[in-house]
Design an enzyme around this catalytic site. Sequence first.
Site, mmCIF file in Angstrom:
data_model
loop_
_atom_site.group_PDB
_atom_site.id
_atom_site.type_symbol
_atom_site.label_atom_id
_atom_site.label_comp_id
_atom_site.label_asym_id
_atom_site.label_seq_id
_atom_site.Cartn_x
_atom_site.Cartn_y
_atom_site.Cartn_z
ATOM 1 C CE LYS A 73 -4.423 -1.412 1.936
ATOM 2 N NZ LYS A 73 -5.417 -1.171 2.976
ATOM 3 C CG ASN A 94 -7.792 1.050 -1.037
ATOM 4 O OD1 ASN A 94 -7.925 1.972 -1.838
ATOM 5 N ND2 ASN A 94 -8.752 0.651 -0.246
ATOM 6 N N GLY A 135 -3.285 3.327 12.681
ATOM 7 C CA GLY A 135 -2.745 2.413 11.674
ATOM 8 C C GLY A 135 -3.357 2.712 10.314
ATOM 9 N N GLY A 136 -3.336 1.731 9.427
ATOM 10 C CA GLY A 136 -3.813 1.937 8.060
ATOM 11 C C GLY A 136 -5.274 2.356 7.996
ATOM 12 C CB ALA A 137 -8.363 0.827 9.350
ATOM 13 C CG MET A 210 -9.688 -8.036 15.342
ATOM 14 S SD MET A 210 -9.659 -7.596 13.591
ATOM 15 C CE MET A 210 -9.355 -9.186 12.853
ATOM 16 C CB VAL A 234 -12.967 -0.177 11.619
ATOM 17 C CG1 VAL A 234 -13.128 1.330 11.621
ATOM 18 C CG2 VAL A 234 -11.754 -0.600 12.402
HETATM 19 P P1 NAD Z 1 -2.662 -1.559 11.813
HETATM 20 O O1 NAD Z 1 -1.785 -2.662 12.293
HETATM 21 O O2 NAD Z 1 -2.206 -0.691 10.702
HETATM 22 O O3 NAD Z 1 -3.000 -0.597 13.081
HETATM 23 C C1 NAD Z 1 -3.353 -1.143 14.320
HETATM 24 C C2 NAD Z 1 -3.747 -0.030 15.304
HETATM 25 O O4 NAD Z 1 -4.179 -0.649 16.521
HETATM 26 C C3 NAD Z 1 -2.609 0.903 15.695
HETATM 27 O O5 NAD Z 1 -3.100 2.207 15.898
HETATM 28 C C4 NAD Z 1 -2.134 0.316 17.029
HETATM 29 O O6 NAD Z 1 -1.476 1.256 17.849
HETATM 30 C C5 NAD Z 1 -3.447 -0.114 17.632
HETATM 31 N N1 NAD Z 1 -3.311 -1.153 18.657
HETATM 32 C C6 NAD Z 1 -2.711 -2.359 18.520
HETATM 33 N N2 NAD Z 1 -2.799 -3.058 19.681
HETATM 34 C C7 NAD Z 1 -3.488 -2.265 20.545
HETATM 35 C C8 NAD Z 1 -3.902 -2.409 21.906
HETATM 36 N N3 NAD Z 1 -3.621 -3.525 22.597
HETATM 37 N N4 NAD Z 1 -4.599 -1.408 22.462
HETATM 38 C C9 NAD Z 1 -4.895 -0.278 21.772
HETATM 39 N N5 NAD Z 1 -4.506 -0.078 20.501
HETATM 40 C C10 NAD Z 1 -3.818 -1.051 19.898
HETATM 41 O O7 NAD Z 1 -4.055 -2.233 11.460
HETATM 42 P P2 NAD Z 1 -5.206 -1.700 10.482
HETATM 43 O O8 NAD Z 1 -4.977 -2.254 9.135
HETATM 44 O O9 NAD Z 1 -5.341 -0.235 10.647
HETATM 45 O O10 NAD Z 1 -6.477 -2.463 11.075
HETATM 46 C C11 NAD Z 1 -7.048 -2.067 12.315
HETATM 47 C C12 NAD Z 1 -8.420 -2.703 12.440
HETATM 48 O O11 NAD Z 1 -9.248 -2.231 11.397
HETATM 49 C C13 NAD Z 1 -8.433 -4.226 12.328
HETATM 50 O O12 NAD Z 1 -9.337 -4.720 13.270
HETATM 51 C C14 NAD Z 1 -8.947 -4.484 10.929
HETATM 52 O O13 NAD Z 1 -9.660 -5.689 10.837
HETATM 53 C C15 NAD Z 1 -9.888 -3.318 10.747
HETATM 54 N N6 NAD Z 1 -10.095 -2.913 9.341
HETATM 55 C C16 NAD Z 1 -11.378 -2.832 8.897
HETATM 56 C C17 NAD Z 1 -11.621 -2.426 7.595
HETATM 57 C C18 NAD Z 1 -13.034 -2.343 7.101
HETATM 58 O O14 NAD Z 1 -13.237 -2.176 5.899
HETATM 59 N N7 NAD Z 1 -14.018 -2.438 7.958
HETATM 60 C C19 NAD Z 1 -10.557 -2.082 6.746
HETATM 61 C C20 NAD Z 1 -9.258 -2.167 7.250
HETATM 62 C C21 NAD Z 1 -9.039 -2.590 8.554
#
Ligand code: NAD
Length: 287
Positions: A73, A94, A135-137, A210, A234
């Site tokens: 990405k 994306n 993070g990414g989302a 999750m 999310v």
């Molecule tokens: P990522 O790894 O890029 O970011 C993770 C985030 O979670 C970071 O901000 C991190 O600091 C935080 N984190 C991790 N462990 C933690 C904890 N114990 N306590 C508090 N914060 C914590 O991941 P991502 O790709 O941004 O995904 C994050 C979530 O979003 C996931 O659950 C993923 O399934 C979901 N998601 C949903 C969609 C959608 O379309 N609905 C799209 C992308 C991601």
Amino acid sequence: MAERVDAKTILIGLMADPIRHSSSPTMHNEAYAKLGLNYVQMAFEVDNSNLKDAVNAIRTLGMRGSNISMPNKTEILQYLDELSPAAKLCGAVNTVVNDNGHLTGHNTDGLGFMAALKDNNIDVIGKKMTIVGAGGAATAIQIQAALDGVKEISIFNIKDASWERAITNAEKINNNTECTAHVYDLADLAKLKEEIADSYLFVNATGVGMKPLEGQTYIPDASYLRPDLIVVDVIYAPRETALLKMAKEVGCKTMNGLGMMLFQGDAAVQLYTGKAMPIPYMKEILD
Ligand code: NAD
């Protein structure tokens, strides 16, 4: 498939690694079939080592474009001709659209989030939201929300690898949009409570809730929420996280991550074909 694929079929890719678990091709191909569009999406195992060649193949093979997922990405930015404003501010793409060899990178995650809110009659424009995650989302959501006219965003994160990204996101928002963003340590629960108290919307954009953190939430108790607060998670597996369960018990309107997933796909399909996904039909399939 045999009925659908012929010599005129237009190819769209999905470039990521690992990718064989993805439900994206099923979702996209169901949509193309339902719409009667002669497009097909295929998954390709692409990582940073073969990404440059794969991007060139979009041009060489005359593909309409490609969905892009991890680990590509951010790496893909250097190979594209143009970026949408959201992709530029997120530093992540994306969706790649090929217009006669000219490749534009988009980020539809934030678009999907905002469209899902609209679909649920949630209007955060001109209002304040508090969001946990960077993070990414979370980044895609924060940038798109700011671009779309959310007034104020309070970002909370733990002091892990994403902390710096939270700071950068807030700087980008404050320097490039009309929105005001602040960053706070999630360990400061009193501040979290204070920021949620005058927010219209609260969003969890972390994986807390999750697997392997299923059943967990960093919100200590229901006193952090109130009935007229809207709470969004999310996460879509499970459909109801511990946070959403608590929010429902308080009487909050809630939304899980399924809509964001569906509408980010819809935004991509619209970029490729100019046509919207058949949303009610897709909701039936995804449910
Ligand atoms: P990522 O790894 O890029 O970011 C993770 C985030 O979670 C970071 O901000 C991190 O600091 C935080 N984190 C991790 N462990 C933690 C904890 N114990 N306590 C508090 N914060 C914590 O991941 P991502 O790709 O941004 O995904 C994050 C979530 O979003 C996931 O659950 C993923 O399934 C979901 N998601 C949903 C969609 C959608 O379309 N609905 C799209 C992308 C991601």
